[in-house]
Design a protein around this motif. Structure first.
Motif, PDB file in Angstrom:
ATOM      1  N   PHE A 209      -2.584 -10.108  -7.359  1.00  0.00           N
ATOM      2  CA  PHE A 209      -2.453  -9.828  -5.938  1.00  0.00           C
ATOM      3  C   PHE A 209      -1.836 -11.030  -5.233  1.00  0.00           C
ATOM      4  CE2 PHE A 209      -5.526  -6.693  -7.228  1.00  0.00           C
ATOM      5  CZ  PHE A 209      -5.165  -5.588  -6.485  1.00  0.00           C
ATOM      6  N   PHE A 210      -1.378 -10.788  -4.010  1.00  0.00           N
ATOM      7  CA  PHE A 210      -0.719 -11.857  -3.274  1.00  0.00           C
ATOM      8  C   PHE A 210      -1.698 -12.986  -2.962  1.00  0.00           C
ATOM      9  CE2 PHE A 210       1.789  -8.090  -2.667  1.00  0.00           C
ATOM     10  CZ  PHE A 210       3.091  -8.547  -2.772  1.00  0.00           C
ATOM     11  N   ASN A 211      -2.898 -12.614  -2.614  1.00  0.00           N
ATOM     12  CA  ASN A 211      -3.945 -13.600  -2.349  1.00  0.00           C
ATOM     13  C   ASN A 211      -5.254 -13.078  -2.921  1.00  0.00           C
ATOM     14  OD1 ASN A 211      -2.527 -15.624  -0.673  1.00  0.00           O
ATOM     15  ND2 ASN A 211      -2.284 -13.911   0.748  1.00  0.00           N
ATOM     16  N   LYS A 212      -6.023 -13.977  -3.481  1.00  0.00           N
ATOM     17  CA  LYS A 212      -7.293 -13.570  -4.061  1.00  0.00           C
ATOM     18  C   LYS A 212      -8.192 -13.000  -2.973  1.00  0.00           C
ATOM     19  CE  LYS A 212     -10.865 -15.157  -7.214  1.00  0.00           C
ATOM     20  NZ  LYS A 212     -11.411 -16.305  -7.977  1.00  0.00           N
ATOM     21  N   SER A 215      -6.291  -6.813  -0.912  1.00  0.00           N
ATOM     22  CA  SER A 215      -6.019  -5.527  -1.548  1.00  0.00           C
ATOM     23  C   SER A 215      -4.548  -5.190  -1.348  1.00  0.00           C
ATOM     24  CB  SER A 215      -6.913  -4.438  -0.951  1.00  0.00           C
ATOM     25  OG  SER A 215      -8.273  -4.765  -1.134  1.00  0.00           O
ATOM     26  N   LEU A 216      -4.134  -4.056  -1.907  1.00  0.00           N
ATOM     27  CA  LEU A 216      -2.718  -3.709  -1.854  1.00  0.00           C
ATOM     28  C   LEU A 216      -2.551  -2.223  -1.557  1.00  0.00           C
ATOM     29  CD1 LEU A 216       0.098  -5.056  -2.359  1.00  0.00           C
ATOM     30  CD2 LEU A 216      -0.001  -4.069  -4.650  1.00  0.00           C
ATOM     31  N   ILE A 217      -1.641  -1.913  -0.635  1.00  0.00           N
ATOM     32  CA  ILE A 217      -1.264  -0.527  -0.349  1.00  0.00           C
ATOM     33  C   ILE A 217       0.159  -0.313  -0.847  1.00  0.00           C
ATOM     34  CG2 ILE A 217      -0.758   1.168   1.451  1.00  0.00           C
ATOM     35  CD1 ILE A 217      -2.949  -0.043   3.132  1.00  0.00           C
ATOM     36  N   LYS A 218       0.337   0.717  -1.661  1.00  0.00           N
ATOM     37  CA  LYS A 218       1.669   1.087  -2.135  1.00  0.00           C
ATOM     38  C   LYS A 218       2.086   2.373  -1.431  1.00  0.00           C
ATOM     39  CE  LYS A 218       1.442  -1.026  -6.716  1.00  0.00           C
ATOM     40  NZ  LYS A 218       1.588  -0.807  -8.179  1.00  0.00           N
ATOM     41  N   PHE A 219       3.197   2.296  -0.731  1.00  0.00           N
ATOM     42  CA  PHE A 219       3.728   3.444   0.010  1.00  0.00           C
ATOM     43  C   PHE A 219       4.952   3.970  -0.728  1.00  0.00           C
ATOM     44  CE2 PHE A 219       6.880   5.013   3.053  1.00  0.00           C
ATOM     45  CZ  PHE A 219       6.170   6.044   3.652  1.00  0.00           C
ATOM     46  N   THR A 220       4.980   5.278  -0.986  1.00  0.00           N
ATOM     47  CA  THR A 220       6.097   5.830  -1.752  1.00  0.00           C
ATOM     48  C   THR A 220       6.315   7.300  -1.418  1.00  0.00           C
ATOM     49  OG1 THR A 220       6.971   6.167  -3.989  1.00  0.00           O
ATOM     50  CG2 THR A 220       4.613   6.468  -3.696  1.00  0.00           C
ATOM     51  N   PHE A 221       7.535   7.755  -1.667  1.00  0.00           N
ATOM     52  CA  PHE A 221       7.840   9.186  -1.600  1.00  0.00           C
ATOM     53  C   PHE A 221       9.170   9.439  -2.303  1.00  0.00           C
ATOM     54  CE2 PHE A 221       9.986   7.656   2.262  1.00  0.00           C
ATOM     55  CZ  PHE A 221      11.235   8.250   2.150  1.00  0.00           C
ATOM     56  N   TYR A 297       9.801   3.010  -2.028  1.00  0.00           N
ATOM     57  CA  TYR A 297       8.662   2.313  -2.627  1.00  0.00           C
ATOM     58  C   TYR A 297       8.480   0.984  -1.902  1.00  0.00           C
ATOM     59  CZ  TYR A 297       5.699  -0.117  -5.981  1.00  0.00           C
ATOM     60  OH  TYR A 297       4.674  -0.812  -6.564  1.00  0.00           O
ATOM     61  N   GLU A 298       7.305   0.790  -1.321  1.00  0.00           N
ATOM     62  CA  GLU A 298       7.006  -0.447  -0.609  1.00  0.00           C
ATOM     63  C   GLU A 298       5.583  -0.892  -0.950  1.00  0.00           C
ATOM     64  OE1 GLU A 298       9.295  -1.932   1.045  1.00  0.00           O
ATOM     65  OE2 GLU A 298      10.762  -0.323   1.380  1.00  0.00           O
ATOM     66  N   GLU A 299       5.341  -2.212  -0.883  1.00  0.00           N
ATOM     67  CA  GLU A 299       4.014  -2.775  -1.112  1.00  0.00           C
ATOM     68  C   GLU A 299       3.586  -3.587   0.104  1.00  0.00           C
ATOM     69  OE1 GLU A 299       4.106  -5.081  -4.670  1.00  0.00           O
ATOM     70  OE2 GLU A 299       4.118  -3.344  -6.012  1.00  0.00           O
ATOM     71  N   PHE A 300       2.296  -3.428   0.483  1.00  0.00           N
ATOM     72  CA  PHE A 300       1.761  -4.148   1.635  1.00  0.00           C
ATOM     73  C   PHE A 300       0.400  -4.744   1.275  1.00  0.00           C
ATOM     74  CE2 PHE A 300       4.256  -0.535   3.207  1.00  0.00           C
ATOM     75  CZ  PHE A 300       5.235  -1.204   3.942  1.00  0.00           C
ATOM     76  N   LYS A 336      -8.149  -4.113  -5.124  1.00  0.00           N
ATOM     77  CA  LYS A 336      -7.762  -2.824  -5.679  1.00  0.00           C
ATOM     78  C   LYS A 336      -6.472  -2.355  -5.011  1.00  0.00           C
ATOM     79  CE  LYS A 336     -11.311  -2.310  -8.408  1.00  0.00           C
ATOM     80  NZ  LYS A 336     -11.170  -2.277  -9.881  1.00  0.00           N
ATOM     81  N   THR A 337      -5.844  -1.379  -5.639  1.00  0.00           N
ATOM     82  CA  THR A 337      -4.586  -0.843  -5.123  1.00  0.00           C
ATOM     83  C   THR A 337      -4.784   0.581  -4.628  1.00  0.00           C
ATOM     84  OG1 THR A 337      -3.291  -2.204  -6.649  1.00  0.00           O
ATOM     85  CG2 THR A 337      -2.190  -0.300  -5.695  1.00  0.00           C
ATOM     86  N   PHE A 338      -4.291   0.843  -3.432  1.00  0.00           N
ATOM     87  CA  PHE A 338      -4.326   2.198  -2.875  1.00  0.00           C
ATOM     88  C   PHE A 338      -2.891   2.725  -2.831  1.00  0.00           C
ATOM     89  CE2 PHE A 338      -4.031   5.296   0.523  1.00  0.00           C
ATOM     90  CZ  PHE A 338      -5.134   6.102   0.285  1.00  0.00           C
TER      91      PHE A 338
END
Length: 353
Positions: A209-212, A215-221, A297-300, A336-338
């Motif tokens: 992850f970017f920082n301990k 969390s991470l959100i993955k946006f896609t379509f 596809y993007e990650e936040f 975790k990743t959403f």
């Protein structure tokens, strides 16, 4: 013959089994143990076989087998001769470019050099094999070349007593039991290390992850946007001059019956997280004609917890409104990743009227 593969033609008395039986019989006739046993495989077109027998009758440690073309020699004949007790093998064929059957000598050379299958197996000591490429006018050189081969084999024996085994037991040979055991240990070690590496890497490293603690959100379509120009269905009148089986009006699929430019509109997306805009971007269709589905596809990285997400998208020419909308609350666990796949939003049920 030589212009065909070694096994393309079968001649009476020259099958693989018969040739190997002849090789074994010839070598068994050599009783002189003081000189190296030499087996000659000779092309009958390059030299008179009758003259060869006269030339070599006073050399008891040399036996020859003649072939209609040198291209008929399978590398296994050479291997069999060495396995059957020959200390060396010499091959006598036509001069390069002068094969009676076109390519026999060239193809055999390629087999012996490992450039054309079938090839010699790896355990064969090629230093015990000599090749001669002469015509019938060079028959006087036969004894000279055989004497040279004898001297080389004797010198080789002095350095490597006795003649090294080809592929069977004995110390130092290819089939040395110690060597086989060592190779087995090395191969087993490589397999075991590979298995442990796979097990280790299947769980490691953990997703970075970017920082301990974040969390991470993955946006896609993935979606095929609207066509840039109007699409309409072909009429029977428009296709009357086209062959019946090529008429698109016959297709049961409405998309195939349509006519118009294939280019599709881009998709504009705005994404808000907790009432804060984090994405405003236009995604363009793929393909040279811009008619392949648009992919995003993007990650936040976000802090864990509950978040309010609002997505607005547009795939029309009207820039004053959005065509699709979704709003929801999500809970993201620590580290975790959403994954938020909004492809279903493009279905008719979720369109904004």
């Amino acid at each position: 013959m030589g212009s065909c593969d070694f096994n393309a033609i079968k001649l009476d008395g020259l099958t693989d089994i018969q040739i190997k039986e002849k090789i074994a019989r010839l070598l068994s006739e050599i009783s002189d143990d003081k000189m190296p046993k030499i087996l000659g495989l000779i092309c009958g077109q390059s030299i008179n076989t009758g003259k060869i027998e006269d030339e070599l009758k006073d050399i008891p440690n040399v036996k020859t087998a003649s072939f209609p073309c040198i291209g008929m020699i399978h590398p296994s004949f050479v291997e069999y001769g060495l396995d059957s007790g020959a200390d060396g093998v010499f091959i006598w064929g036509c001069v390069n470019g002068d094969c009676h059957y076109r390519e026999g000598n060239t193809w055999l050379q390629s087999r012996l050099d490992g450039k054309r299958p079938p090839i010699l197996r790896k355990g064969v000591d090629v230093r015990r094999i000599r090749e001669y490429w002469f015509s019938s006018i060079h028959k006087d050189k036969l004894r000279e070349e055989i004497n040279l081969s004898e001297r080389e084999l004797i010198a080789y024996e002095d350095k490597n007593p006795p003649f090294p085994p080809l592929a069977k037991g004995g110390e130092g040979g290819f089939g040395d039991k110690k060597s086989i055991f060592k190779r087995g240990v090395v191969i087993s070690s490589i397999i075991i290390l590979s298995m442990f590496s796979i097990l280790f890497l299947s769980d490691m490293p953990k997703y970075p992850f970017f920082n301990k603690g974040m969390s991470l959100i993955k946006f896609t379509f993935k979606y095929s946007g609207k066509h840039r120009t109007e699409q309409r269905e072909l009429t029977e009148r428009e296709t009357k001059d086209i062959l019946m089986h090529m008429r698109r009006t016959n297709s049961p699929f409405s998309k195939i019956r349509m006519i118009g430019k294939r280019e599709r509109l881009p998709i504009y997306v705005e994404l808000e997280l907790d009432n804060r805009n984090i994405l405003s971007k236009t995604y363009y269709p793929a393909g040279l004609r811009k008619d392949i589905p648009t992919f995003a596809y993007e990650e936040f990285p976000v802090p864990p917890g509950v978040h309010h997400i609002k997505v607005k998208m547009r795939d029309s020419k009207d820039t004053n409104q959005f065509d699709y909308f979704i709003e929801k609350e999500i809970e993201v666990m620590p580290e975790k990743t959403f994954v938020m796949d909004v492809s279903p939003i493009f279905s008719e049920e979720q369109k904004i009227e």
